[in-house]
Design a protein around this motif. Sequence first.
Motif, mmCIF file in Angstrom:
data_model
loop_
_atom_site.group_PDB
_atom_site.id
_atom_site.type_symbol
_atom_site.label_atom_id
_atom_site.label_comp_id
_atom_site.label_asym_id
_atom_site.label_seq_id
_atom_site.Cartn_x
_atom_site.Cartn_y
_atom_site.Cartn_z
ATOM 1 N N ASP A 1 -70.242 -2.382 46.059
ATOM 2 C CA ASP A 1 -68.783 -2.299 45.928
ATOM 3 C C ASP A 1 -68.341 -1.132 45.052
ATOM 4 O O ASP A 1 -67.183 -1.051 44.636
ATOM 5 C CB ASP A 1 -68.228 -3.614 45.362
ATOM 6 C CG ASP A 1 -68.839 -3.981 44.019
ATOM 7 O OD1 ASP A 1 -69.753 -3.259 43.555
ATOM 8 O OD2 ASP A 1 -68.420 -4.996 43.429
ATOM 9 N N LEU A 2 -69.263 -0.183 44.806
ATOM 10 C CA LEU A 2 -68.969 1.000 44.000
ATOM 11 C C LEU A 2 -68.642 2.181 44.916
ATOM 12 O O LEU A 2 -69.380 2.455 45.862
ATOM 13 C CB LEU A 2 -70.171 1.343 43.122
ATOM 14 C CG LEU A 2 -70.121 2.661 42.336
ATOM 15 C CD1 LEU A 2 -69.027 2.592 41.269
ATOM 16 C CD2 LEU A 2 -71.472 2.954 41.704
ATOM 17 N N VAL A 3 -67.550 2.877 44.626
ATOM 18 C CA VAL A 3 -67.132 4.039 45.409
ATOM 19 C C VAL A 3 -66.812 5.183 44.450
ATOM 20 O O VAL A 3 -66.016 5.016 43.512
ATOM 21 C CB VAL A 3 -65.888 3.734 46.271
ATOM 22 C CG1 VAL A 3 -65.466 4.980 47.033
ATOM 23 C CG2 VAL A 3 -66.165 2.586 47.228
ATOM 24 N N GLU B 1 -64.234 3.683 41.727
ATOM 25 C CA GLU B 1 -63.759 2.308 41.802
ATOM 26 C C GLU B 1 -64.931 1.359 41.965
ATOM 27 O O GLU B 1 -65.931 1.703 42.608
ATOM 28 C CB GLU B 1 -62.808 2.124 42.990
ATOM 29 C CG GLU B 1 -61.493 2.868 42.867
ATOM 30 C CD GLU B 1 -60.583 2.600 44.052
ATOM 31 O OE1 GLU B 1 -61.046 1.932 45.023
ATOM 32 O OE2 GLU B 1 -59.419 3.034 44.023
ATOM 33 N N ARG B 2 -64.799 0.180 41.378
ATOM 34 C CA ARG B 2 -65.767 -0.885 41.638
ATOM 35 C C ARG B 2 -64.987 -2.155 41.934
ATOM 36 O O ARG B 2 -64.115 -2.550 41.160
ATOM 37 C CB ARG B 2 -66.699 -1.095 40.447
ATOM 38 C CG ARG B 2 -67.696 -2.214 40.756
ATOM 39 C CD ARG B 2 -69.029 -2.093 40.121
ATOM 40 N NE ARG B 2 -69.910 -3.079 40.728
ATOM 41 C CZ ARG B 2 -70.966 -3.621 40.148
ATOM 42 N NH1 ARG B 2 -71.324 -3.226 38.926
ATOM 43 N NH2 ARG B 2 -71.699 -4.515 40.779
ATOM 44 N N VAL C 1 -73.103 -8.530 39.311
ATOM 45 C CA VAL C 1 -74.169 -7.734 39.930
ATOM 46 C C VAL C 1 -74.315 -6.417 39.162
ATOM 47 O O VAL C 1 -73.354 -5.663 39.011
ATOM 48 C CB VAL C 1 -73.861 -7.449 41.411
ATOM 49 C CG1 VAL C 1 -74.938 -6.555 42.023
ATOM 50 C CG2 VAL C 1 -73.764 -8.766 42.185
ATOM 51 N N LYS C 2 -75.526 -6.157 38.673
ATOM 52 C CA LYS C 2 -75.791 -4.954 37.890
ATOM 53 C C LYS C 2 -76.374 -3.865 38.796
ATOM 54 O O LYS C 2 -77.280 -4.127 39.599
ATOM 55 C CB LYS C 2 -76.763 -5.253 36.746
ATOM 56 C CG LYS C 2 -76.355 -6.470 35.893
ATOM 57 C CD LYS C 2 -74.938 -6.351 35.328
ATOM 58 C CE LYS C 2 -74.557 -7.584 34.518
ATOM 59 N NZ LYS C 2 -73.141 -7.556 34.076
ATOM 60 N N LEU C 3 -75.857 -2.646 38.647
ATOM 61 C CA LEU C 3 -76.306 -1.529 39.476
ATOM 62 C C LEU C 3 -77.117 -0.497 38.697
ATOM 63 O O LEU C 3 -77.957 0.192 39.271
ATOM 64 C CB LEU C 3 -75.091 -0.836 40.117
ATOM 65 C CG LEU C 3 -74.207 -1.701 41.024
ATOM 66 C CD1 LEU C 3 -73.020 -0.881 41.520
ATOM 67 C CD2 LEU C 3 -75.009 -2.256 42.192
#
Length: 230
Positions: A130-132, A141-142, A206-208
């Motif tokens: 969901d990261l852009v 954005e997340r 959720v960790k990225l």
Amino acid sequence: MKILIVDAHPPSAQYLCQGLCQDGFNVDVVHDGLQGRNLALSRAYSLLVLDLDLPGQSGRAVLQDLLQAGDTPTIVVTANDSLEDQVFCLQNGADDYLVKPVRLPVFLARARLRMRGSAGQEGLRLTLADLVLDLSKKRVERAGRRLDLTRQEFAVLWLLLQRQGDVVTRAELVQQVWSLPVDALNNVVDVAVCRLRSKLDDPYAVKLLHTVRGMGYLLALRDGDPAKQP
């Protein structure tokens, strides 16, 4: 996006490189025309920044060789301000011509323009879960929420997103984001990554962004994360 700077004058190359890196680009720098030609022919670059007065092979010769081999966007940045040089370069594959000393905001705007024309807007947009990150708008954005990042945090995230799934070492971050030599390692990377993680991951389940102990940092959606479950 990866950019190649071929400039025989190290201070000039460093000036442009630092501006591009802080803007989120991945940059290679060489000071020899022949080496620059070989790199441009053997690797995929989104932009070539080329001086004319080069050892090994002149910038004019490099342009002519590249014109026959591909369509990498090229900006000539040189002290040569003659009309003859400008006409020659623009007729032999250069997309733009800037005379030193150049103002960094103008150069960066020209560089973005040339890359947008070549790669289109999709090449300036990277995603993970969901990261852009949209480079053309300087926006991250997340989950639909805008993240307020500093220029260094933005550049770190851009580099990690380009290499998502691979470990990026602290040395690479120091070179690419801060344009410092490898032996200049200090806590600047750790501080920047810590601040980035607080904005990117702390508010979300959720960790990225992951630390690979003794190696560097990794941006990835790992197996077992809720976002990957059906």
